[in-house]
Design an enzyme around this catalytic site. Structure first.
Site, PDB file in Angstrom:
ATOM      1  N   GLY A  46      17.448  31.409  13.361  1.00  0.00           N
ATOM      2  CA  GLY A  46      17.402  32.040  14.774  1.00  0.00           C
ATOM      3  C   GLY A  46      18.815  32.541  14.867  1.00  0.00           C
ATOM      4  O   GLY A  46      19.850  32.296  14.522  1.00  0.00           O
ATOM      5  N   GLN A  51      25.802  34.880  20.194  1.00  0.00           N
ATOM      6  CA  GLN A  51      26.415  34.745  18.778  1.00  0.00           C
ATOM      7  C   GLN A  51      26.667  36.231  18.473  1.00  0.00           C
ATOM      8  O   GLN A  51      27.316  36.342  17.495  1.00  0.00           O
ATOM      9  CB  GLN A  51      25.485  34.237  17.844  1.00  0.00           C
ATOM     10  CG  GLN A  51      25.240  32.876  18.234  1.00  0.00           C
ATOM     11  CD  GLN A  51      24.073  32.214  17.161  1.00  0.00           C
ATOM     12  OE1 GLN A  51      22.924  32.187  17.372  1.00  0.00           O
ATOM     13  NE2 GLN A  51      24.779  31.616  15.971  1.00  0.00           N
ATOM     14  N   CYS A  94      24.445  26.339  11.865  1.00  0.00           N
ATOM     15  CA  CYS A  94      24.556  27.428  12.638  1.00  0.00           C
ATOM     16  C   CYS A  94      25.610  28.568  12.036  1.00  0.00           C
ATOM     17  O   CYS A  94      26.422  28.427  11.183  1.00  0.00           O
ATOM     18  CB  CYS A  94      25.275  26.946  14.024  1.00  0.00           C
ATOM     19  SG  CYS A  94      25.649  28.146  15.324  1.00  0.00           S
ATOM     20  N   LEU A  95      24.870  29.780  12.296  1.00  0.00           N
ATOM     21  CA  LEU A  95      25.573  31.056  11.729  1.00  0.00           C
ATOM     22  C   LEU A  95      26.856  31.220  12.430  1.00  0.00           C
ATOM     23  O   LEU A  95      27.867  31.712  11.835  1.00  0.00           O
ATOM     24  CB  LEU A  95      24.720  32.365  12.086  1.00  0.00           C
ATOM     25  CG  LEU A  95      23.416  32.167  11.293  1.00  0.00           C
ATOM     26  CD1 LEU A  95      22.343  33.281  11.725  1.00  0.00           C
ATOM     27  CD2 LEU A  95      23.664  32.184   9.707  1.00  0.00           C
ATOM     28  N   HIS A 136      17.942  24.809  19.603  1.00  0.00           N
ATOM     29  CA  HIS A 136      19.224  24.999  19.087  1.00  0.00           C
ATOM     30  C   HIS A 136      19.598  26.429  19.712  1.00  0.00           C
ATOM     31  O   HIS A 136      20.636  26.696  20.243  1.00  0.00           O
ATOM     32  CB  HIS A 136      19.045  25.174  17.324  1.00  0.00           C
ATOM     33  CG  HIS A 136      20.548  25.756  16.937  1.00  0.00           C
ATOM     34  ND1 HIS A 136      21.437  24.883  16.239  1.00  0.00           N
ATOM     35  CD2 HIS A 136      21.296  26.961  16.980  1.00  0.00           C
ATOM     36  CE1 HIS A 136      22.596  25.665  16.041  1.00  0.00           C
ATOM     37  NE2 HIS A 136      22.492  26.802  16.356  1.00  0.00           N
ATOM     38  N   GLU A 137      18.759  27.453  19.735  1.00  0.00           N
ATOM     39  CA  GLU A 137      18.991  28.708  20.307  1.00  0.00           C
ATOM     40  C   GLU A 137      18.895  28.635  21.725  1.00  0.00           C
ATOM     41  O   GLU A 137      19.766  29.514  22.487  1.00  0.00           O
ATOM     42  CB  GLU A 137      17.935  29.775  19.723  1.00  0.00           C
ATOM     43  CG  GLU A 137      18.003  30.070  18.215  1.00  0.00           C
ATOM     44  CD  GLU A 137      19.234  30.098  17.518  1.00  0.00           C
ATOM     45  OE1 GLU A 137      20.152  30.649  18.339  1.00  0.00           O
ATOM     46  OE2 GLU A 137      19.305  29.712  16.435  1.00  0.00           O
ATOM     47  N   HIS A 140      22.419  27.773  22.523  1.00  0.00           N
ATOM     48  CA  HIS A 140      23.346  28.959  22.590  1.00  0.00           C
ATOM     49  C   HIS A 140      23.361  29.330  23.821  1.00  0.00           C
ATOM     50  O   HIS A 140      24.348  29.850  24.363  1.00  0.00           O
ATOM     51  CB  HIS A 140      23.109  29.667  21.522  1.00  0.00           C
ATOM     52  CG  HIS A 140      23.669  29.392  20.287  1.00  0.00           C
ATOM     53  ND1 HIS A 140      24.911  29.311  19.805  1.00  0.00           N
ATOM     54  CD2 HIS A 140      22.849  29.032  19.087  1.00  0.00           C
ATOM     55  CE1 HIS A 140      25.079  28.988  18.705  1.00  0.00           C
ATOM     56  NE2 HIS A 140      24.043  28.800  18.158  1.00  0.00           N
TER      57      HIS A 140
END
Length: 177
Positions: A46, A51, A94-95, A136-137, A140
């Site tokens: 995701g 991000q 996480c990216l 998670h997203e 963010h």
């Protein structure tokens, strides 16, 4: 569509509460496409708009995640409900924090309601990895990173590791959220 740079921990946009999407136009369609293209290139599960430096309540998810029967690839202005108290504890990455994977407690099941890029209402019922990704997203979008979900000692170890990373900002802090 364009592959965009992913912001790393320490970037202030990752700590802001994102604004709701109110305009459903060609610019939003392009943003959804860019998010999906960037996510596909990064091979993540995701990717949230903050991000890539856009403080809007929107995220892309890999449509091939197990349990994503609708094959939905994005969600706008999500709201989450939890149908039970079941939890899962497992590795999460996480990216925006490359190379760090930590066991993170999440709810096992989630019902996410939001909108498509056309402004149509949509619902995703997710369990396991899909539920983890959606939570998670959504974090963010609220300025919360998965490292914030660790205990205090774990957060300090992570911050020390991140401060040594060549790409990390030396002013890293854990969110009060």
């Amino acid at each position: 569509m364009t592959v965009l740079d992913i912001r790393k921990v320490g970037d202030p946009v990752l700590r802001r509460v994102a604004e709701p999407v109110t305009v459903f136009d060609a610019e939003l369609h392009k943003l959804v496409g860019d998010l999906n293209e960037t996510l596909e290139q990064s091979r993540g599960a995701g990717l949230a708009a903050p991000q890539i430096g856009v403080s809007l309540r929107l995220f892309a998810i890999n449509p091939d995640l197990p349990g994503n029967d609708a094959r939905l690839d994005h969600l706008i202005n999500p709201g989450l409900e939890f149908p039970d108290d079941d939890e899962q504890d497992g590795p999460e990455g996480c990216l925006s924090i490359p190379g760090i994977y930590l066991d993170t407690k999440r709810r096992m099941n989630v019902v996410a309601r939001g909108l498509t890029k056309h402004g149509d209402p949509v619902q995703i019922v997710g369990a396991g990895l899909l539920a983890r990704c959606i939570q998670h997203e959504t974090d963010h979008l609220d300025g919360v990173l998965f490292i914030d979900r660790q205990d205090a000692a774990g957060q300090e170890r992570i911050l020390a590791t991140l401060r040594e990373a060549a790409w990390a900002d030396a002013q890293l802090k854990v969110s009060p959220h």
